[in-house]
Write a protein that holds these residues in place. Structure first.
Motif, PDB file in Angstrom:
ATOM      1  N   GLU A  73       0.858  -1.178   0.000  1.00 49.84           N
ATOM      2  CA  GLU A  73       0.000   0.000   0.000  1.00 49.84           C
ATOM      3  C   GLU A  73       0.895   1.230   0.000  1.00 49.84           C
ATOM      4  O   GLU A  73       1.022   1.916   1.025  1.00 49.84           O
ATOM      5  CB  GLU A  73      -0.918  -0.009   1.212  1.00 49.84           C
ATOM      6  N   PRO A  74       1.547   1.517  -1.137  1.00 49.33           N
ATOM      7  CA  PRO A  74       2.480   2.638  -1.170  1.00 49.33           C
ATOM      8  C   PRO A  74       1.773   3.964  -0.936  1.00 49.33           C
ATOM      9  O   PRO A  74       0.598   4.145  -1.290  1.00 49.33           O
ATOM     10  CB  PRO A  74       3.090   2.563  -2.564  1.00 49.33           C
ATOM     11  N   GLY A  75       2.491   4.871  -0.323  1.00 52.46           N
ATOM     12  CA  GLY A  75       1.964   6.194  -0.043  1.00 52.46           C
ATOM     13  C   GLY A  75       3.033   7.029   0.622  1.00 52.46           C
ATOM     14  O   GLY A  75       4.215   6.664   0.646  1.00 52.46           O
ATOM     15  N   ASP A  76       2.628   8.135   1.204  1.00 55.73           N
ATOM     16  CA  ASP A  76       3.567   9.058   1.836  1.00 55.73           C
ATOM     17  C   ASP A  76       4.387   8.376   2.931  1.00 55.73           C
ATOM     18  O   ASP A  76       5.515   8.750   3.197  1.00 55.73           O
ATOM     19  CB  ASP A  76       2.805  10.260   2.400  1.00 55.73           C
ATOM     20  N   ILE A  77       3.837   7.339   3.528  1.00 54.15           N
ATOM     21  CA  ILE A  77       4.544   6.606   4.583  1.00 54.15           C
ATOM     22  C   ILE A  77       5.833   5.979   4.046  1.00 54.15           C
ATOM     23  O   ILE A  77       6.764   5.711   4.805  1.00 54.15           O
ATOM     24  CB  ILE A  77       3.618   5.543   5.227  1.00 54.15           C
TER      25      ILE A  77
END
Length: 98
Positions: A73-77
């Protein structure tokens, strides 16, 4: 995620018997993050019940990791992930957001 690190460090320190003696109980474990503009600290009071919960939690996490697979779940994290360079989805997210 920080609690997992605190649990892992506390269990490792207790099991390693760093100076040959068991650690005092109760005691406090602290995670300090120095990577931003401000120091961030998270502390937990540790007693035997906390240690047992930590062991159970870590064991459950390891069993869950063994059960995989996981959909990324790629994202800003991803900016804070130590494994982003090994993760195809994270690398793709970086390319899109750089």
């Amino acid at each position: 995620a920080r609690i997992v690190q605190l649990e892992a460090y506390a269990v490792a320190a207790e099991e390693a018997g760093l100076d040959g003696r068991p650690p005092p109980t109760p005691t406090t474990v602290t995670f300090a993050y120095f990577g931003g503009s401000q120091t961030e600290e998270v502390s937990e009071a540790v007693d035997q019940a906390w240690m047992e919960r930590a062991r159970t939690h870590l064991t459950d996490l390891m069993r869950g990791a063994d059960d995989g697979p996981y959909d990324p779940e790629p994202g800003d994290i991803c900016r804070f992930c130590d494994f982003a360079r090994f993760c195809e989805a994270g690398a793709g997210w970086f390319e899109e957001h750089s």
